[in-house]
Design a protein around this motif. Structure first.
Motif, PDB file in Angstrom:
ATOM      1  N   GLY A  59       0.799  -1.211   0.000  1.00 15.69           N
ATOM      2  CA  GLY A  59       0.000   0.000   0.000  1.00 15.69           C
ATOM      3  C   GLY A  59       0.832   1.261   0.000  1.00 15.69           C
ATOM      4  N   ASN A  71      -2.462   6.123   7.929  1.00 20.37           N
ATOM      5  CA  ASN A  71      -3.042   4.805   7.617  1.00 20.37           C
ATOM      6  C   ASN A  71      -2.053   3.661   7.805  1.00 20.37           C
ATOM      7  OD1 ASN A  71      -1.417   5.543   5.418  1.00 20.37           O
ATOM      8  ND2 ASN A  71      -2.700   4.432   3.949  1.00 20.37           N
ATOM      9  N   VAL A  73      -0.178   0.473   9.386  1.00 19.22           N
ATOM     10  CA  VAL A  73      -0.450  -0.747  10.143  1.00 19.22           C
ATOM     11  C   VAL A  73       0.871  -1.487  10.322  1.00 19.22           C
ATOM     12  CG1 VAL A  73      -1.602  -2.995  10.113  1.00 19.22           C
ATOM     13  CG2 VAL A  73      -2.789  -0.964   9.223  1.00 19.22           C
ATOM     14  N   LEU A 102      -7.747  -5.268   5.783  1.00 19.91           N
ATOM     15  CA  LEU A 102      -6.520  -4.486   5.611  1.00 19.91           C
ATOM     16  C   LEU A 102      -6.259  -4.263   4.122  1.00 19.91           C
ATOM     17  CD1 LEU A 102      -4.187  -6.121   8.309  1.00 19.91           C
ATOM     18  CD2 LEU A 102      -5.514  -4.009   8.491  1.00 19.91           C
ATOM     19  N   ASP A 103      -7.273  -3.851   3.412  1.00 16.03           N
ATOM     20  CA  ASP A 103      -7.206  -3.567   1.980  1.00 16.03           C
ATOM     21  C   ASP A 103      -5.965  -2.722   1.669  1.00 16.03           C
ATOM     22  OD1 ASP A 103      -7.532  -2.591  -0.599  1.00 16.03           O
ATOM     23  OD2 ASP A 103      -9.669  -2.146  -0.346  1.00 16.03           O
ATOM     24  N   ARG A 106      -6.070   0.859   0.724  1.00 15.73           N
ATOM     25  CA  ARG A 106      -6.415   1.877   1.720  1.00 15.73           C
ATOM     26  C   ARG A 106      -5.375   2.009   2.818  1.00 15.73           C
ATOM     27  NH1 ARG A 106     -10.930  -0.020   4.649  1.00 15.73           N
ATOM     28  NH2 ARG A 106     -10.858   2.029   5.656  1.00 15.73           N
ATOM     29  N   TRP A 107      -4.697   0.909   3.149  1.00 11.52           N
ATOM     30  CA  TRP A 107      -3.782   0.892   4.271  1.00 11.52           C
ATOM     31  C   TRP A 107      -2.325   0.837   3.823  1.00 11.52           C
ATOM     32  CZ3 TRP A 107      -5.987   1.793   8.832  1.00 11.52           C
ATOM     33  CH2 TRP A 107      -7.337   1.463   9.003  1.00 11.52           C
ATOM     34  N   ILE A 109       0.764  -0.980   5.027  1.00 13.77           N
ATOM     35  CA  ILE A 109       1.045  -2.113   5.903  1.00 13.77           C
ATOM     36  C   ILE A 109       2.560  -2.343   5.962  1.00 13.77           C
ATOM     37  CG2 ILE A 109       0.561  -4.548   6.341  1.00 13.77           C
ATOM     38  CD1 ILE A 109      -1.893  -4.104   4.366  1.00 13.77           C
ATOM     39  N   ARG A 157      -2.031   3.233  13.096  1.00 11.97           N
ATOM     40  CA  ARG A 157      -3.471   3.012  13.269  1.00 11.97           C
ATOM     41  C   ARG A 157      -3.729   1.761  14.110  1.00 11.97           C
ATOM     42  NH1 ARG A 157      -7.766   2.578  14.404  1.00 11.97           N
ATOM     43  NH2 ARG A 157      -9.723   2.958  13.306  1.00 11.97           N
ATOM     44  N   LEU A 355     -11.021  -2.085  14.521  1.00 12.32           N
ATOM     45  CA  LEU A 355     -10.764  -0.883  13.719  1.00 12.32           C
ATOM     46  C   LEU A 355     -11.936   0.091  13.815  1.00 12.32           C
ATOM     47  CD1 LEU A 355      -9.149  -2.512  10.545  1.00 12.32           C
ATOM     48  CD2 LEU A 355      -8.001  -1.101  12.260  1.00 12.32           C
ATOM     49  N   ARG A 359     -11.671   4.058  15.932  1.00 14.21           N
ATOM     50  CA  ARG A 359     -11.537   5.159  14.958  1.00 14.21           C
ATOM     51  C   ARG A 359     -11.234   6.469  15.667  1.00 14.21           C
ATOM     52  NH1 ARG A 359     -16.501   5.113  10.810  1.00 14.21           N
ATOM     53  NH2 ARG A 359     -15.257   6.824   9.971  1.00 14.21           N
TER      54      ARG A 359
END
Length: 360
Positions: A59, A71, A73, A102-103, A106-107, A109, A157, A355, A359
């Protein structure tokens, strides 16, 4: 808060059908890198001129108006593991794809190989038994410096850890209480290692260290003690019931054990194994659990013999975590003891809930 996950009747059969037939979601190729820490000093007082920490990321960082990454992780592996061990259909294929928890679209990682593991600095690189005797505190410190100095992340996050990585997640949440919004420690306990778990680690370390073939770490070939140690690792990771169902006779059991050890021998080194299992000696987050500010969901499995639920440790200690929750996943036909964590379908719903409730 304490949960039990229950699936029954026709819903359970339908769930199993889709779990078996569904295709793992695709995700972007990892970007690999090496972060070198100069003159790294260990808690023991020993030092290395260069400590290499290998990692990969998935990501792209998303930055706030102030330039902070929002974002990130951190995903941490278990003892004798490596980051790429997560890149399986049952783990990455359930977490990193489009619209998954954990797309990677979007994240951001971050997955390091901890000290002594994978492609990071370790005894088998050349120093052998002269490699500094690292502990969990050293591993977490190196991870922190990778995240902050190497990748420019000043807030996470969520920290997710498996087994040893889960213990590291507890340490992260305790030592750096404002650094993350959430932590998901999997298959571990937030207290010093004792009882059967400690006995297992002693057996593993002693099987190697007391073997004359080890030669003080300067062996010419892998000592027989490594095989003995790997047998202990193999049998303690599985579920007693599932091991019996897979090998219900004496002959089948011997074949299964030999096969499991042969698989592990392919990339095993006696010094690396000894150091890795010995590293847990400094682990004990229990005294400071009340300092944790992040939302925490701890997940264990009913048939995990390394972290037996009958001890009641997690029920007792999670009460001291202000925003802590505990999930005990019941044993069923899909769980595999300590190794159940490799099947993310068994616990990813709890990650999604964590998650959501954490938030910012």
């Amino acid at each position: 808060m304490f949960f039990l996950r229950v699936l029954c009747g026709s819903f359970f059969l339908l769930f199993l059908f889709f779990a078996v037939t569904a295709q793992a979601a695709p995700y972007a190729e990892p970007a690999h890198g090496d972060f070198v820490l100069r003159d790294f000093r260990f808690a023991s007082g020993e030092a290395l001129p260069e400590l290499r920490l290998h990692y990969f990321t998935l990501g792209t960082p998303v930055r706030s108006a102030a330039g902070h990454i929002t974002n990130a992780v951190l995903l941490l592996h278990g003892t004798n593991g490596r980051g790429t061990g997560f890149l399986t259909d049952s783990f990455a294929g359930e977490l990193f794809g489009n619209d998954q928890p954990l797309d990677a679209g979007r994240w951001f990682i971050i997955v390091p190989d901890s000290i002594g593991h994978g492609r990071s600095s370790k005894p088998s690189d050349g120093l052998r038994a002269k490699f500094p005797r690292y502990g969990y505190a050293d591993m977490v410190e190196a991870q922190r410096r990778l995240v902050t100095e190497g990748l420019g992340v000043d807030h996470l996050r969520v920290v997710i850890g498996v087994s040893m990585g889960g213990m590291h997640a507890w340490m992260w949440a305790e030592k750096y209480p404002e650094f993350m919004d959430a932590a998901l420690p999997l298959v571990c306990l937030p207290t010093q290692i004792s009882g059967r778990n400690r006995m297992e680690r002693r057996l593993i370390v002693d099987a190697i260290r007391n073997d004359p073939e080890w030669k003080g770490g300067n062996y010419d070939k892998q000592p027989q003690g490594l095989v003995t140690a790997l047998r202990m690792v193999a049998i303690s990771a599985g579920s007693t019931k599932q091991l019996y169902l897979e090998a219900p006779t004496r002959e089948a059991t011997d074949r299964l054990l030999d096969r499991m050890v042969q698989q592990r021998m392919q990339n095993a080194d006696a010094n690396d194994l000894l150091y890795a299992w010995d590293a847990s000696r400094d682990y004990d987050p229990a005294p400071e659990l009340q300092n944790i500010r992040a939302a925490v969901t701890a997940v264990n499995f009913e048939d995990d013999e390394r972290n037996p639920p009958e001890l009641g440790i997690m029920e007792r200690e999670i009460k001291r975590v202000a925003r802590g929750q505990y999930v005990l996943v019941p044993a069923d036909g899909r769980t595999r003891g300590h190794a159940s964590v490799n099947d993310a379908t068994l616990w990813k719903d709890y990650l999604m809930e964590l998650l959501q409730r954490s938030r910012p």
